[in-house]
Design a protein around this motif. Structure first.
Motif, PDB file in Angstrom:
ATOM      1  N   ASP A 133      11.317  46.999   0.648  1.00 55.69           N
ATOM      2  CA  ASP A 133      11.983  46.487  -0.235  1.00 55.69           C
ATOM      3  C   ASP A 133      11.750  47.564  -1.790  1.00 55.69           C
ATOM      4  N   GLY A 134      11.361  48.686  -1.349  1.00 53.74           N
ATOM      5  CA  GLY A 134      10.782  49.883  -2.805  1.00 53.74           C
ATOM      6  C   GLY A 134       9.600  50.253  -2.329  1.00 53.74           C
ATOM      7  N   LEU A 135       8.889  50.567  -3.582  1.00 56.54           N
ATOM      8  CA  LEU A 135       7.077  51.118  -3.425  1.00 56.54           C
ATOM      9  C   LEU A 135       7.243  50.360  -3.769  1.00 56.54           C
ATOM     10  N   ARG A 136       5.663  50.033  -2.933  1.00 54.29           N
ATOM     11  CA  ARG A 136       4.662  49.295  -2.736  1.00 54.29           C
ATOM     12  C   ARG A 136       3.975  49.498  -3.675  1.00 54.29           C
ATOM     13  N   ILE A 137       2.571  49.473  -3.648  1.00 50.95           N
ATOM     14  CA  ILE A 137       0.870  49.439  -3.567  1.00 50.95           C
ATOM     15  C   ILE A 137       0.388  48.959  -2.763  1.00 50.95           C
ATOM     16  N   ARG A 138      -0.117  50.033  -2.405  1.00 46.41           N
ATOM     17  CA  ARG A 138      -1.759  49.688  -1.080  1.00 46.41           C
ATOM     18  C   ARG A 138      -2.566  50.023  -1.834  1.00 46.41           C
ATOM     19  N   LEU A 139      -3.224  50.374  -3.262  1.00 47.09           N
ATOM     20  CA  LEU A 139      -4.251  50.745  -3.653  1.00 47.09           C
ATOM     21  C   LEU A 139      -4.244  51.177  -4.604  1.00 47.09           C
ATOM     22  N   LYS A 140      -4.381  50.035  -5.545  1.00 46.99           N
ATOM     23  CA  LYS A 140      -4.446  50.955  -7.423  1.00 46.99           C
ATOM     24  C   LYS A 140      -5.967  50.694  -7.894  1.00 46.99           C
ATOM     25  N   ARG A 141      -6.477  52.391  -8.303  1.00 50.54           N
ATOM     26  CA  ARG A 141      -7.926  52.401  -8.042  1.00 50.54           C
ATOM     27  C   ARG A 141      -8.048  52.752  -9.421  1.00 50.54           C
ATOM     28  N   VAL A 142      -8.505  52.027 -10.772  1.00 49.95           N
ATOM     29  CA  VAL A 142      -8.539  52.097 -12.086  1.00 49.95           C
ATOM     30  C   VAL A 142     -10.429  52.464 -11.923  1.00 49.95           C
ATOM     31  N   ASP A 143     -10.698  54.091 -12.895  1.00 48.04           N
ATOM     32  CA  ASP A 143     -11.566  54.731 -13.195  1.00 48.04           C
ATOM     33  C   ASP A 143     -11.485  54.903 -14.281  1.00 48.04           C
ATOM     34  N   LEU A 144     -12.695  53.850 -15.096  1.00 48.73           N
ATOM     35  CA  LEU A 144     -13.010  54.069 -16.242  1.00 48.73           C
ATOM     36  C   LEU A 144     -13.484  55.035 -16.386  1.00 48.73           C
ATOM     37  N   LEU A 145     -13.824  55.613 -17.399  1.00 48.28           N
ATOM     38  CA  LEU A 145     -14.568  56.906 -18.696  1.00 48.28           C
ATOM     39  C   LEU A 145     -15.786  56.682 -18.609  1.00 48.28           C
ATOM     40  N   ASN A 146     -16.405  55.606 -18.695  1.00 44.74           N
ATOM     41  CA  ASN A 146     -17.258  54.622 -19.366  1.00 44.74           C
ATOM     42  C   ASN A 146     -18.103  53.368 -18.510  1.00 44.74           C
ATOM     43  N   CYS A 147     -17.655  53.889 -17.148  1.00 48.95           N
ATOM     44  CA  CYS A 147     -17.456  52.451 -16.436  1.00 48.95           C
ATOM     45  C   CYS A 147     -18.846  52.213 -15.757  1.00 48.95           C
ATOM     46  N   ASP A 148     -19.814  52.682 -16.189  1.00 46.92           N
ATOM     47  CA  ASP A 148     -21.290  52.342 -15.556  1.00 46.92           C
ATOM     48  C   ASP A 148     -21.859  51.850 -17.236  1.00 46.92           C
ATOM     49  N   ALA A 149     -21.089  51.634 -18.319  1.00 39.84           N
ATOM     50  CA  ALA A 149     -21.219  50.936 -19.693  1.00 39.84           C
ATOM     51  C   ALA A 149     -21.070  49.347 -19.492  1.00 39.84           C
ATOM     52  N   PRO A 150     -21.559  48.265 -19.781  1.00 42.69           N
ATOM     53  CA  PRO A 150     -21.890  47.010 -20.351  1.00 42.69           C
ATOM     54  C   PRO A 150     -20.616  46.153 -20.931  1.00 42.69           C
ATOM     55  N   PHE A 151     -20.026  45.576 -20.469  1.00 42.17           N
ATOM     56  CA  PHE A 151     -18.434  45.258 -20.361  1.00 42.17           C
ATOM     57  C   PHE A 151     -18.829  44.027 -21.169  1.00 42.17           C
ATOM     58  N   SER A 152     -17.800  43.464 -21.588  1.00 43.25           N
ATOM     59  CA  SER A 152     -17.584  42.051 -21.962  1.00 43.25           C
ATOM     60  C   SER A 152     -16.353  41.689 -20.648  1.00 43.25           C
ATOM     61  N   ASN A 153     -15.858  40.285 -20.697  1.00 43.31           N
ATOM     62  CA  ASN A 153     -14.857  39.981 -19.710  1.00 43.31           C
ATOM     63  C   ASN A 153     -13.986  40.896 -20.092  1.00 43.31           C
ATOM     64  N   ILE A 154     -13.022  41.257 -18.962  1.00 40.57           N
ATOM     65  CA  ILE A 154     -11.969  42.015 -19.222  1.00 40.57           C
ATOM     66  C   ILE A 154     -11.083  41.032 -18.494  1.00 40.57           C
ATOM     67  N   GLN A 155     -10.092  40.369 -19.540  1.00 37.45           N
ATOM     68  CA  GLN A 155      -9.726  39.358 -18.726  1.00 37.45           C
ATOM     69  C   GLN A 155      -8.216  40.071 -18.029  1.00 37.45           C
ATOM     70  N   LEU A 156      -7.106  41.151 -18.457  1.00 34.01           N
ATOM     71  CA  LEU A 156      -5.752  41.199 -17.616  1.00 34.01           C
ATOM     72  C   LEU A 156      -6.721  42.658 -16.934  1.00 34.01           C
ATOM     73  N   PHE A 157      -5.429  42.451 -15.952  1.00 33.76           N
ATOM     74  CA  PHE A 157      -5.219  44.161 -15.429  1.00 33.76           C
ATOM     75  C   PHE A 157      -5.088  45.341 -16.033  1.00 33.76           C
ATOM     76  N   MET A 158      -5.766  46.724 -15.758  1.00 35.36           N
ATOM     77  CA  MET A 158      -5.598  47.362 -16.314  1.00 35.36           C
ATOM     78  C   MET A 158      -4.839  48.882 -16.094  1.00 35.36           C
TER      79      MET A 158
END
Length: 158
Positions: A133-158
């Motif tokens: 069916d074409g290309l498919r995602i096996r893993l999508k890894r999202v690394d945030l620059l400030n991943c260890d900071a406190p966040f408010s709610n992330i509502q959507l997908f990056m």
């Protein structure tokens, strides 16, 4: 049948556009049955199961989030959040002729709802496989620059 670097880059751009346009059902269909969406909690994190993550979601959890975003009783989404991805040219890190392709993309991501606007910066790694069916995602890894900071709610997908 091989996949070109341009096809891999085009896939990443198209996936981001689906998210920006809130075409979440189409986006969900891009994942393999065993696909995962992972957002590590620390730099260099190697294990999403034995270490805490901001998100580590399989198909069921992704489906629940997509349904929540579409729900009429999701009051945190009235009015709905919106997002925009600004992507650097995707870089192919692994070009597996018969297997998995790994594509790294630096991004600026903005999420907004009413008068609140939040910007995130980081990079994604798409682990993509060629299917009938074409290309498919096996893993999508999202690394945030400030991943260890406190966040408010992330509502959507990056």
């Amino acid at each position: 049948m091989s996949v070109t670097k341009d096809e891999l880059a085009d896939f990443v751009y198209a996936e981001a556009r689906m998210l920006d346009e809130q075409r979440f059902e189409e986006w969900l269909a891009l994942f393999t049955d065993d696909g995962r969406y992972w957002m590590p909690l620390s730099h260099g994190q190697t294990d999403p199961v034995l270490e805490n993550s901001l998100m580590y979601e399989d198909g069921l959890l992704l489906r629940i989030r997509v349904e929540r975003l579409a729900g009429q009783r999701t009051f945190s989404q009235q009015p709905k959040s919106r997002c925009h991805h600004l992507l650097q040219r995707p870089e192919v890190e692994q070009h597996g002729e018969q297997g998995e392709h790994v594509v790294r993309t630096a991004f600026h991501y903005t999420e907004t709802r009413q008068d609140q606007q939040t910007m995130y910066v980081g990079w994604t790694r798409h682990h993509l496989v060629k299917t009938p069916d074409g290309l498919r995602i096996r893993l999508k890894r999202v690394d945030l620059l400030n991943c260890d900071a406190p966040f408010s709610n992330i509502q959507l997908f990056m």
